[in-house]
Design an enzyme around this catalytic site. Structure first.
Site, PDB file in Angstrom:
ATOM      1  N   LYS A 208       0.811  -1.219   0.000  1.00 41.98           N
ATOM      2  CA  LYS A 208       0.000   0.000   0.000  1.00 41.98           C
ATOM      3  C   LYS A 208       0.845   1.269   0.000  1.00 41.98           C
ATOM      4  O   LYS A 208       2.000   1.279   0.393  1.00 41.98           O
ATOM      5  CB  LYS A 208      -1.014  -0.049   1.150  1.00 41.98           C
ATOM      6  CG  LYS A 208      -2.142  -1.027   0.785  1.00 41.98           C
ATOM      7  CD  LYS A 208      -3.262  -1.080   1.762  1.00 41.98           C
ATOM      8  CE  LYS A 208      -4.323  -2.073   1.230  1.00 41.98           C
ATOM      9  NZ  LYS A 208      -5.352  -2.368   2.205  1.00 41.98           N
ATOM     10  N   ARG A 254      -3.379 -10.156   5.004  1.00 42.29           N
ATOM     11  CA  ARG A 254      -3.751 -10.317   3.587  1.00 42.29           C
ATOM     12  C   ARG A 254      -2.633  -9.731   2.734  1.00 42.29           C
ATOM     13  O   ARG A 254      -2.378  -8.535   2.798  1.00 42.29           O
ATOM     14  CB  ARG A 254      -5.066  -9.568   3.350  1.00 42.29           C
ATOM     15  CG  ARG A 254      -5.580  -9.569   1.924  1.00 42.29           C
ATOM     16  CD  ARG A 254      -6.835  -8.693   1.824  1.00 42.29           C
ATOM     17  NE  ARG A 254      -7.336  -8.653   0.464  1.00 42.29           N
ATOM     18  CZ  ARG A 254      -6.846  -7.855  -0.474  1.00 42.29           C
ATOM     19  NH1 ARG A 254      -5.849  -7.040  -0.213  1.00 42.29           N
ATOM     20  NH2 ARG A 254      -7.360  -7.881  -1.695  1.00 42.29           N
TER      21      ARG A 254
HETATM   22  N1  PMM Z   1      -7.336  -3.978   0.640  1.00 43.13           N
HETATM   23  C1  PMM Z   1      -7.601  -4.012  -0.677  1.00 43.13           C
HETATM   24  C2  PMM Z   1      -8.586  -4.860  -1.173  1.00 43.13           C
HETATM   25  N2  PMM Z   1      -9.284  -5.675  -0.352  1.00 43.13           N
HETATM   26  N3  PMM Z   1      -9.727  -6.480   1.815  1.00 43.13           N
HETATM   27  C3  PMM Z   1      -9.478  -6.449   3.135  1.00 43.13           C
HETATM   28  N4  PMM Z   1     -10.196  -7.252   3.967  1.00 43.13           N
HETATM   29  N5  PMM Z   1      -8.541  -5.638   3.673  1.00 43.13           N
HETATM   30  C4  PMM Z   1      -7.795  -4.791   2.905  1.00 43.13           C
HETATM   31  O1  PMM Z   1      -6.947  -4.069   3.467  1.00 43.13           O
HETATM   32  C5  PMM Z   1      -8.037  -4.786   1.494  1.00 43.13           C
HETATM   33  C6  PMM Z   1      -9.022  -5.657   0.984  1.00 43.13           C
HETATM   34  C7  PMM Z   1      -6.833  -3.138  -1.617  1.00 43.13           C
HETATM   35  O2  PMM Z   1      -5.649  -3.746  -2.009  1.00 43.13           O
HETATM   36  P1  PMM Z   1      -5.442  -4.615  -3.392  1.00 43.13           P
HETATM   37  O3  PMM Z   1      -6.008  -3.801  -4.524  1.00 43.13           O
HETATM   38  O4  PMM Z   1      -3.989  -4.785  -3.478  1.00 43.13           O
HETATM   39  O5  PMM Z   1      -6.133  -5.919  -3.251  1.00 43.13           O
END
Ligand code: PMM
Length: 274
Positions: A208, A254
């Site tokens: 991030k 995650r």
């Molecule tokens: N961040 C993203 C997408 N989904 N879900 C959860 N539970 N927590 C998060 O911090 C989260 C998420 C955005 O990141 P990405 O685009 O790299 O998946």
């Protein structure tokens, strides 16, 4: 032992694996690789939530994720669906997903809680204050971790009132969602306030922007231009934050780079004599 969730974004515009896994077979192969590296859950998403991303219709989203979920579930892998849409959540559970990961905690789609209650799936409630188009305008806090915990508590109450058993809930402080720069560090520093809510806690820092800003600032660079902060550097920073989140009581993290985080968690556990 803190669990590792591996990210499989089936989108053409995800900021971190931009379009590489668009084809279902590639996404499945990528997921199985993450599984072999130590992911206990694969989190499948078909709509990017990155700042400024265009929304896609539930039909497009489902066309992207359902074939991937079917194949991974068929292979016996625990799958989570990362969606804001109730119809996608329901379709994903029918296709074999066991967990619904809703970064909006039920705020984006008024049908979501009922769909999850009916599905029997576990439910990730993320902290959220609005769609990515204007979420930074909502990043105003006096005490970030306390306010995030308070708003998550409201979402927990709404989920319970909709018939979702507390044991099925997982809360996530929503790193990067309506939080800018140092506010994300404030949340992580106050993670015990989220852990104290009771449900299992999931933390997602992977690749991030706030990590890249910190690395850039420490190296004396401009945070307006993060192009010089490679994916590898973001992954290293992610492994460290994930290990620290585990120390602070996270039940799962995650991440994109499962192998790096697996190693970081192994070091923490060895340190702790676990
Ligand atoms: N961040 C993203 C997408 N989904 N879900 C959860 N539970 N927590 C998060 O911090 C989260 C998420 C955005 O990141 P990405 O685009 O790299 O998946």
């Amino acid at each position: 032992m803190t669990a590792i969730w591996g990210i499989v974004n089936v989108t053409p515009d995800s900021f971190s694996d931009g379009g590489r896994f668009l084809a279902a077979d590639d996404a499945v192969a990528h997921g199985l690789r993450l599984r072999a590296e130590g992911a206990s859950v694969l989190d499948i998403g078909g709509e990017s939530t990155r700042p400024g991303a265009e929304r896609v219709s539930p039909e497009v989203e489902q066309a992207r994720v359902i074939p991937v979920i079917e194949q991974l579930a068929e292979a016996g892998v625990p799958v989570s669906i990362d969606t804001l849409n109730a119809s996608t959540a329901a379709a994903a559970v029918r296709a074999g997903a066991r967990i619904v990961n809703d970064v909006s905690g039920g705020l984006a789609d008024p049908e979501m809680r009922a769909a999850v209650a009916e599905s029997g799936a576990d439910y990730v409630i993320g902290h959220w204050r609005g769609f990515s188009s204007d979420m930074y305008a909502r990043a105003e806090y006096r005490r970030v971790a306390r306010e995030v915990a308070g708003e998550l508590q409201e979402r927990i109450g709404e989920a319970a009132a909709s018939g979702i058993a507390p044991s099925r809930l997982i809360v996530d402080p929503g790193i990067g969602f309506a939080k800018a720069g140092a506010q994300n560090w404030d949340v992580l520093r106050g993670l015990d306030e989220i852990v104290a809510l009771g449900p299992r806690v999931l933390v997602g820092t992977s690749r991030k922007r706030f990590l890249a800003e910190t690395l850039q600032r420490t190296a004396g660079g401009e945070t307006a231009d993060l192009a010089g902060v490679s994916t590898e550097r973001r992954d290293l920073a992610t492994a460290v934050t994930s290990a620290l989140a585990a120390r602070a009581g996270a039940w799962a993290v995650r991440v994109h780079d499962v192998a790096a985080t697996r190693d970081a968690l192994a070091v923490v556990h060895a340190w702790d004599g676990a």
